[in-house]
Design an enzyme around this catalytic site. Structure first.
Site, PDB file in Angstrom:
ATOM      1  N   CYS A  10       0.867  -1.190   0.000  1.00 40.88           N
ATOM      2  CA  CYS A  10       0.000   0.000   0.000  1.00 40.88           C
ATOM      3  C   CYS A  10       0.894   1.227   0.000  1.00 40.88           C
ATOM      4  O   CYS A  10       2.079   1.148  -0.370  1.00 40.88           O
ATOM      5  CB  CYS A  10      -0.976  -0.021   1.168  1.00 40.88           C
ATOM      6  SG  CYS A  10      -0.204   0.001   2.797  1.00 40.88           S
ATOM      7  N   ASN A  13       2.316   1.445   4.359  1.00 41.32           N
ATOM      8  CA  ASN A  13       2.613   0.173   5.046  1.00 41.32           C
ATOM      9  C   ASN A  13       2.317   0.232   6.547  1.00 41.32           C
ATOM     10  O   ASN A  13       2.973  -0.424   7.349  1.00 41.32           O
ATOM     11  CB  ASN A  13       4.068  -0.276   4.804  1.00 41.32           C
ATOM     12  CG  ASN A  13       4.343  -1.723   5.217  1.00 41.32           C
ATOM     13  OD1 ASN A  13       5.441  -2.063   5.632  1.00 41.32           O
ATOM     14  ND2 ASN A  13       3.360  -2.580   5.118  1.00 41.32           N
ATOM     15  N   CYS A  15      -1.359   0.719   7.366  1.00 35.08           N
ATOM     16  CA  CYS A  15      -2.801   0.447   7.481  1.00 35.08           C
ATOM     17  C   CYS A  15      -3.209  -0.774   6.658  1.00 35.08           C
ATOM     18  O   CYS A  15      -3.392  -1.867   7.189  1.00 35.08           O
ATOM     19  CB  CYS A  15      -3.617   1.663   7.048  1.00 35.08           C
ATOM     20  SG  CYS A  15      -3.332   3.135   8.068  1.00 35.08           S
ATOM     21  N   ARG A  16      -3.364  -0.586   5.336  1.00 36.37           N
ATOM     22  CA  ARG A  16      -3.979  -1.645   4.527  1.00 36.37           C
ATOM     23  C   ARG A  16      -3.107  -2.877   4.335  1.00 36.37           C
ATOM     24  O   ARG A  16      -3.563  -4.006   4.545  1.00 36.37           O
ATOM     25  CB  ARG A  16      -4.383  -1.076   3.158  1.00 36.37           C
ATOM     26  CG  ARG A  16      -5.500  -0.065   3.245  1.00 36.37           C
ATOM     27  CD  ARG A  16      -5.619   0.736   1.964  1.00 36.37           C
ATOM     28  NE  ARG A  16      -4.472   1.603   1.770  1.00 36.37           N
ATOM     29  CZ  ARG A  16      -4.247   2.332   0.698  1.00 36.37           C
ATOM     30  NH1 ARG A  16      -5.097   2.280  -0.305  1.00 36.37           N
ATOM     31  NH2 ARG A  16      -3.188   3.103   0.612  1.00 36.37           N
ATOM     32  N   SER A  17      -1.830  -2.673   3.913  1.00 35.54           N
ATOM     33  CA  SER A  17      -1.032  -3.875   3.620  1.00 35.54           C
ATOM     34  C   SER A  17      -0.669  -4.674   4.880  1.00 35.54           C
ATOM     35  O   SER A  17      -0.619  -5.912   4.808  1.00 35.54           O
ATOM     36  CB  SER A  17       0.202  -3.544   2.767  1.00 35.54           C
ATOM     37  OG  SER A  17       1.041  -2.594   3.381  1.00 35.54           O
ATOM     38  N   ASP A 127      -8.125   4.037   1.123  1.00 27.77           N
ATOM     39  CA  ASP A 127      -7.155   4.369   2.160  1.00 27.77           C
ATOM     40  C   ASP A 127      -7.900   4.850   3.416  1.00 27.77           C
ATOM     41  O   ASP A 127      -8.561   5.891   3.378  1.00 27.77           O
ATOM     42  CB  ASP A 127      -6.256   5.483   1.618  1.00 27.77           C
ATOM     43  CG  ASP A 127      -5.082   5.768   2.538  1.00 27.77           C
ATOM     44  OD1 ASP A 127      -5.127   5.315   3.702  1.00 27.77           O
ATOM     45  OD2 ASP A 127      -4.141   6.444   2.090  1.00 27.77           O
TER      46      ASP A 127
HETATM   47  P1  4NP Z   1      -1.729   2.833   4.086  1.00 24.37           P
HETATM   48  O1  4NP Z   1      -2.321   4.217   4.667  1.00 24.37           O
HETATM   49  O2  4NP Z   1      -1.194   3.145   2.715  1.00 24.37           O
HETATM   50  O3  4NP Z   1      -2.923   1.936   4.031  1.00 24.37           O
HETATM   51  O4  4NP Z   1      -0.677   2.382   5.057  1.00 24.37           O
HETATM   52  C1  4NP Z   1      -1.554   5.377   4.727  1.00 24.37           C
HETATM   53  C2  4NP Z   1      -0.718   5.601   5.796  1.00 24.37           C
HETATM   54  C3  4NP Z   1       0.003   6.774   5.866  1.00 24.37           C
HETATM   55  C4  4NP Z   1      -0.106   7.716   4.866  1.00 24.37           C
HETATM   56  C5  4NP Z   1      -0.930   7.471   3.795  1.00 24.37           C
HETATM   57  C6  4NP Z   1      -1.655   6.315   3.720  1.00 24.37           C
HETATM   58  N1  4NP Z   1       0.618   8.923   4.953  1.00 24.37           N
HETATM   59  O5  4NP Z   1       0.454   9.762   4.072  1.00 24.37           O
HETATM   60  O6  4NP Z   1       1.415   9.086   5.881  1.00 24.37           O
END
Ligand code: 4NP
Length: 166
Positions: A10, A13, A15-17, A127
């Protein structure tokens, strides 16, 4: 038999992955085939490298009996394209970026994770970072469908007879 090597990807790294890694691990464990997999996750960015998953992702997973607290975020590397058989993008933006970075001969390894959940009605795990806990639950619902679909497909492929001359 060689292990299936899967990398869930994702943006951050956290939240989703990490949730996808935890869910796939659980589903494979339930089916008694966990030892046939090498599973990891990574992010397109390095902002959260070394951090544990977002506490909201940890809580949503824990509500389903899945502990992802021990994971540590890292950025995707070029070596991942050689090390893994499949790089599973959580959304179209991750997919585009992963494909652009891919060495030509590894491009076919990049897939959108939700393509393994044709009934989900979307190709993107939204997201959940900027929203509330319901976004994490929704993401988990999609992730669970795709994890089961992916597992079934990989195990079915194993069961296929080898064609002569193939
Ligand atoms: P992820 O979510 O891609 O599912 O881990 C996010 C976590 C952090 C950020 C964006 C998306 N960020 O911009 O810091």
């Amino acid at each position: 038999m060689a292990k299936h090597r899967l990398l869930f990807v994702c943006l951050g790294n956290i939240c989703r992955s990490p949730m996808a890694e935890g869910v796939f691990r659980r589903v494979a464990e339930e089916e008694g085939v966990l030892e046939r997999f090498e599973i990891d996750s990574a992010g397109m960015g390095d902002w959260h490298a070394g951090q544990a998953p977002d506490t909201r992702a940890q809580a949503a997973a824990r509500n389903r009996g899945i502990d992802i607290s021990g994971q540590s975020a890292r950025q995707v590397t070029l070596a991942d394209y050689a090390r893994f058989d499949l790089l599973l993008a959580m959304d179209s933006s991750n997919y585009e970026e992963l494909t652009q970075l891919a060495p030509k001969k590894a491009r076919h390894k990049v897939r959108q994770f939700l393509d393994f959940a044709p009934g989900a009605g979307t190709r993107d795990v939204p997201d959940p970072f900027y929203g509330g806990s319901e976004g994490f639950d929704h993401a988990l619902n999609l992730i669970e469908q795709a994890a089961r679909g992916l597992l079934v497909e990989l195990l079915n492929d194993e069961a296929k007879p080898i064609k002569k001359g193939a």
